[in-house]
Structure formats: C-alpha cells, structure tokens
Motif scaffolding. Structure first.
Motif, PDB file in Angstrom:
ATOM      1  N   GLY A   1       0.803  -1.218   0.000  1.00  0.00           N
ATOM      2  CA  GLY A   1       0.000   0.000   0.000  1.00  0.00           C
ATOM      3  C   GLY A   1       0.834   1.265   0.000  1.00  0.00           C
ATOM      4  O   GLY A   1       0.379   2.320   0.400  1.00  0.00           O
ATOM      5  N   GLY A   2       2.077   1.141  -0.444  1.00  0.00           N
ATOM      6  CA  GLY A   2       2.937   2.312  -0.517  1.00  0.00           C
ATOM      7  C   GLY A   2       3.738   2.560   0.757  1.00  0.00           C
ATOM      8  O   GLY A   2       4.429   3.571   0.864  1.00  0.00           O
ATOM      9  N   ILE A   3       3.647   1.652   1.724  1.00  0.00           N
ATOM     10  CA  ILE A   3       4.445   1.804   2.945  1.00  0.00           C
ATOM     11  C   ILE A   3       5.798   1.154   2.705  1.00  0.00           C
ATOM     12  O   ILE A   3       5.886  -0.046   2.471  1.00  0.00           O
ATOM     13  CB  ILE A   3       3.752   1.137   4.165  1.00  0.00           C
ATOM     14  CG1 ILE A   3       2.374   1.744   4.400  1.00  0.00           C
ATOM     15  CG2 ILE A   3       4.635   1.282   5.406  1.00  0.00           C
ATOM     16  CD1 ILE A   3       1.556   1.002   5.456  1.00  0.00           C
ATOM     17  N   ASP A   4       6.842   1.954   2.752  1.00  0.00           N
ATOM     18  CA  ASP A   4       8.199   1.452   2.555  1.00  0.00           C
ATOM     19  C   ASP A   4       8.681   0.862   3.879  1.00  0.00           C
ATOM     20  O   ASP A   4       8.851   1.600   4.855  1.00  0.00           O
ATOM     21  CB  ASP A   4       9.114   2.592   2.108  1.00  0.00           C
ATOM     22  CG  ASP A   4      10.560   2.160   1.921  1.00  0.00           C
ATOM     23  OD1 ASP A   4      10.865   0.957   2.071  1.00  0.00           O
ATOM     24  OD2 ASP A   4      11.389   3.044   1.625  1.00  0.00           O
ATOM     25  N   PRO A   5       8.893  -0.449   3.950  1.00  0.00           N
ATOM     26  CA  PRO A   5       9.317  -1.058   5.208  1.00  0.00           C
ATOM     27  C   PRO A   5      10.583  -0.432   5.797  1.00  0.00           C
ATOM     28  O   PRO A   5      10.713  -0.307   7.014  1.00  0.00           O
ATOM     29  CB  PRO A   5       9.562  -2.525   4.847  1.00  0.00           C
ATOM     30  CG  PRO A   5       8.710  -2.760   3.648  1.00  0.00           C
ATOM     31  CD  PRO A   5       8.713  -1.459   2.902  1.00  0.00           C
ATOM     32  N   ALA A   6      11.501   0.017   4.950  1.00  0.00           N
ATOM     33  CA  ALA A   6      12.757   0.595   5.434  1.00  0.00           C
ATOM     34  C   ALA A   6      12.555   1.976   6.053  1.00  0.00           C
ATOM     35  O   ALA A   6      13.304   2.372   6.940  1.00  0.00           O
ATOM     36  CB  ALA A   6      13.763   0.666   4.291  1.00  0.00           C
ATOM     37  N   ALA A   7      11.537   2.697   5.602  1.00  0.00           N
ATOM     38  CA  ALA A   7      11.312   4.059   6.088  1.00  0.00           C
ATOM     39  C   ALA A   7      10.040   4.184   6.924  1.00  0.00           C
ATOM     40  O   ALA A   7       9.606   5.294   7.235  1.00  0.00           O
ATOM     41  CB  ALA A   7      11.240   5.007   4.897  1.00  0.00           C
ATOM     42  N   ALA A   8       9.449   3.079   7.309  1.00  0.00           N
ATOM     43  CA  ALA A   8       8.174   3.090   8.034  1.00  0.00           C
ATOM     44  C   ALA A   8       8.331   3.627   9.450  1.00  0.00           C
ATOM     45  O   ALA A   8       9.342   3.381  10.119  1.00  0.00           O
ATOM     46  CB  ALA A   8       7.593   1.686   8.070  1.00  0.00           C
ATOM     47  N   SER A   9       7.301   4.354   9.902  1.00  0.00           N
ATOM     48  CA  SER A   9       7.262   4.812  11.287  1.00  0.00           C
ATOM     49  C   SER A   9       7.022   3.602  12.190  1.00  0.00           C
ATOM     50  O   SER A   9       6.735   2.501  11.695  1.00  0.00           O
ATOM     51  CB  SER A   9       6.124   5.819  11.472  1.00  0.00           C
ATOM     52  OG  SER A   9       4.868   5.161  11.318  1.00  0.00           O
ATOM     53  N   ASP A  10       7.115   3.787  13.486  1.00  0.00           N
ATOM     54  CA  ASP A  10       6.869   2.680  14.418  1.00  0.00           C
ATOM     55  C   ASP A  10       5.455   2.134  14.254  1.00  0.00           C
ATOM     56  O   ASP A  10       5.243   0.925  14.271  1.00  0.00           O
ATOM     57  CB  ASP A  10       7.091   3.131  15.871  1.00  0.00           C
ATOM     58  CG  ASP A  10       8.561   3.383  16.186  1.00  0.00           C
ATOM     59  OD1 ASP A  10       9.427   2.923  15.414  1.00  0.00           O
ATOM     60  OD2 ASP A  10       8.829   4.044  17.216  1.00  0.00           O
ATOM     61  N   GLU A  11       4.492   3.033  14.073  1.00  0.00           N
ATOM     62  CA  GLU A  11       3.094   2.617  13.896  1.00  0.00           C
ATOM     63  C   GLU A  11       2.923   1.826  12.592  1.00  0.00           C
ATOM     64  O   GLU A  11       2.254   0.802  12.553  1.00  0.00           O
ATOM     65  CB  GLU A  11       2.184   3.844  13.901  1.00  0.00           C
ATOM     66  CG  GLU A  11       0.707   3.495  13.854  1.00  0.00           C
ATOM     67  CD  GLU A  11      -0.171   4.745  13.929  1.00  0.00           C
ATOM     68  OE1 GLU A  11      -1.098   4.836  13.093  1.00  0.00           O
ATOM     69  OE2 GLU A  11       0.071   5.600  14.799  1.00  0.00           O
ATOM     70  N   GLU A  12       3.529   2.321  11.514  1.00  0.00           N
ATOM     71  CA  GLU A  12       3.454   1.628  10.230  1.00  0.00           C
ATOM     72  C   GLU A  12       4.169   0.275  10.298  1.00  0.00           C
ATOM     73  O   GLU A  12       3.690  -0.709   9.736  1.00  0.00           O
ATOM     74  CB  GLU A  12       4.071   2.484   9.120  1.00  0.00           C
ATOM     75  CG  GLU A  12       3.255   3.705   8.760  1.00  0.00           C
ATOM     76  CD  GLU A  12       3.977   4.629   7.801  1.00  0.00           C
ATOM     77  OE1 GLU A  12       3.295   5.258   6.964  1.00  0.00           O
ATOM     78  OE2 GLU A  12       5.218   4.744   7.882  1.00  0.00           O
ATOM     79  N   THR A  13       5.289   0.231  11.007  1.00  0.00           N
ATOM     80  CA  THR A  13       6.021  -1.029  11.160  1.00  0.00           C
ATOM     81  C   THR A  13       5.168  -2.053  11.895  1.00  0.00           C
ATOM     82  O   THR A  13       5.115  -3.221  11.496  1.00  0.00           O
ATOM     83  CB  THR A  13       7.366  -0.810  11.900  1.00  0.00           C
ATOM     84  OG1 THR A  13       8.168   0.069  11.108  1.00  0.00           O
ATOM     85  CG2 THR A  13       8.095  -2.119  12.111  1.00  0.00           C
ATOM     86  N   ALA A  14       4.465  -1.623  12.942  1.00  0.00           N
ATOM     87  CA  ALA A  14       3.572  -2.525  13.685  1.00  0.00           C
ATOM     88  C   ALA A  14       2.457  -3.049  12.774  1.00  0.00           C
ATOM     89  O   ALA A  14       2.110  -4.230  12.811  1.00  0.00           O
ATOM     90  CB  ALA A  14       2.978  -1.811  14.895  1.00  0.00           C
ATOM     91  N   GLU A  15       1.928  -2.166  11.911  1.00  0.00           N
ATOM     92  CA  GLU A  15       0.890  -2.573  10.963  1.00  0.00           C
ATOM     93  C   GLU A  15       1.445  -3.573   9.954  1.00  0.00           C
ATOM     94  O   GLU A  15       0.812  -4.583   9.646  1.00  0.00           O
ATOM     95  CB  GLU A  15       0.320  -1.350  10.240  1.00  0.00           C
ATOM     96  CG  GLU A  15      -0.771  -1.696   9.247  1.00  0.00           C
ATOM     97  CD  GLU A  15      -1.305  -0.483   8.499  1.00  0.00           C
ATOM     98  OE1 GLU A  15      -2.378  -0.626   7.884  1.00  0.00           O
ATOM     99  OE2 GLU A  15      -0.666   0.585   8.503  1.00  0.00           O
ATOM    100  N   LEU A  16       2.644  -3.307   9.449  1.00  0.00           N
ATOM    101  CA  LEU A  16       3.260  -4.214   8.479  1.00  0.00           C
ATOM    102  C   LEU A  16       3.578  -5.572   9.118  1.00  0.00           C
ATOM    103  O   LEU A  16       3.397  -6.611   8.486  1.00  0.00           O
ATOM    104  CB  LEU A  16       4.523  -3.602   7.885  1.00  0.00           C
ATOM    105  CG  LEU A  16       4.322  -2.406   6.954  1.00  0.00           C
ATOM    106  CD1 LEU A  16       5.665  -1.857   6.502  1.00  0.00           C
ATOM    107  CD2 LEU A  16       3.446  -2.776   5.765  1.00  0.00           C
ATOM    108  N   GLN A  17       4.026  -5.554  10.363  1.00  0.00           N
ATOM    109  CA  GLN A  17       4.314  -6.817  11.046  1.00  0.00           C
ATOM    110  C   GLN A  17       3.039  -7.631  11.242  1.00  0.00           C
ATOM    111  O   GLN A  17       3.059  -8.857  11.104  1.00  0.00           O
ATOM    112  CB  GLN A  17       5.017  -6.548  12.380  1.00  0.00           C
ATOM    113  CG  GLN A  17       6.440  -6.080  12.177  1.00  0.00           C
ATOM    114  CD  GLN A  17       7.115  -5.600  13.452  1.00  0.00           C
ATOM    115  OE1 GLN A  17       6.464  -5.230  14.424  1.00  0.00           O
ATOM    116  NE2 GLN A  17       8.438  -5.586  13.428  1.00  0.00           N
ATOM    117  N   ALA A  18       1.936  -6.967  11.521  1.00  0.00           N
ATOM    118  CA  ALA A  18       0.648  -7.663  11.627  1.00  0.00           C
ATOM    119  C   ALA A  18       0.228  -8.186  10.252  1.00  0.00           C
ATOM    120  O   ALA A  18      -0.263  -9.314  10.127  1.00  0.00           O
ATOM    121  CB  ALA A  18      -0.415  -6.735  12.196  1.00  0.00           C
ATOM    122  N   ALA A  19       0.443  -7.385   9.213  1.00  0.00           N
ATOM    123  CA  ALA A  19       0.082  -7.800   7.850  1.00  0.00           C
ATOM    124  C   ALA A  19       0.865  -9.041   7.437  1.00  0.00           C
ATOM    125  O   ALA A  19       0.317  -9.954   6.811  1.00  0.00           O
ATOM    126  CB  ALA A  19       0.326  -6.660   6.860  1.00  0.00           C
TER     127      ALA A  19
END
Length: 161
Positions: A127-145
C-alpha cells in the motif's frame, strides 16, 4: 353386494386410510424433528470470518482479489495497482493467519481490525508503505500484515526491522 357388505368395506377402507394417514403423520413428525435437528446442527457450525478485497489500477479498473499472489504478480502495460480496500463479509471464527494478525495488532479475535490488513497485503508494495522508512506505527501494521500474508514479496524487509 349387500348394503351390509358395502358398509363393512367402506369402514375397512376408512380404517386403512386412517392407519396410513397416521403413519404419514408420524413419518412427517419424524421428518420435521430430523430437519429441526439438522437446522440446529447447522447453527452450531462455526462460520469462518471472510473479507473481500478490491484493488483499483492506476487506469481506474477494479478487480476483486482472489488470492494475494495474483495481485503481487499483477502486470498490465502502463498500469499498476494504485489502491486496495477491504471489508468484512462475514463475521465468524478467525483463521490461524487472521488470529495471528489480530494478536499482533493487540486486538485478538477482531476481524474488523484485521480487514484493512488484507488491502495492505494485496498491494505489491504494502500500500505504498516502505518497510525501510516506516514509522513505528506503520512497522507494527506491516508486522501484523505479514502474519496474514507471510509470502508477500516485501515480507523479509518487514521481518528484518
């Protein structure tokens, strides 16, 4: 035939008809009890939670995601997946992957919390979230995904964080 014999035959026929009707009624009652039992058994069967995901291409075409791999490998000349969205179709028992994703979000057994992760998973670039540049909140979402779609092409990047 005498009137007495006719009356006896009619009485015998009526008795036989009542006996058959009694059998039919009893059979009908058994059949009703069986179908009520089957209906209650069907109600006891747990339904699996289901989510529908629809992606839109940059050109505006929409398609329903049947499996993540199809969306990850989507290619159309000059057109790519722009956006995906998901909605809960049926509430029910979560699959193992859904439960792991819900747990990672801190919302066990909540399919409504997991549903947006389907859209993240369906998108080839999360969805356009770059794992390398993700915020802590986005990283938590990506880890759940990644719990929901561990085979995602960018899963290793998320797991490395």
């Amino acid at each position: 035939m005498t009137l007495k014999k006719t009356a006896t035959l009619i009485a015998a026929a009526a008795a036989a008809a009542l006996a058959l009707a009694g059998c039919t009624s009893a059979g009908g009652a058994d059949e009703t009890a069986e179908s009520e039992s089957a209906a209650s058994s069907e109600q006891a069967v747990e339904r699996t939670a289901a989510v529908s995901t629809i992606c839109t291409t940059e050109g505006g075409a929409e398609f329903t995601i049947i499996d993540f791999e199809t969306s990850w490998n989507f290619s159309s000349p000059g057109d790519s997946i722009a956006d995906c969205s998901s909605e809960v179709l049926t509430d029910g028992t979560l699959t193992e992957e859904q439960a792991a994703a819900a747990e990672a979000l801190g919302q066990p057994d909540d399919i409504e919390a997991v549903a947006p992760l389907y859209a993240v998973c369906a998108h080839p670039e999360f969805g356009g979230i770059d794992p390398a540049a993700a915020s802590d909140e986005e990283t938590a979402e990506l880890q759940a995904a990644v719990q929901l779609c561990p085979e995602h092409p960018l899963a290793a990047e998320v797991e490395a964080r």
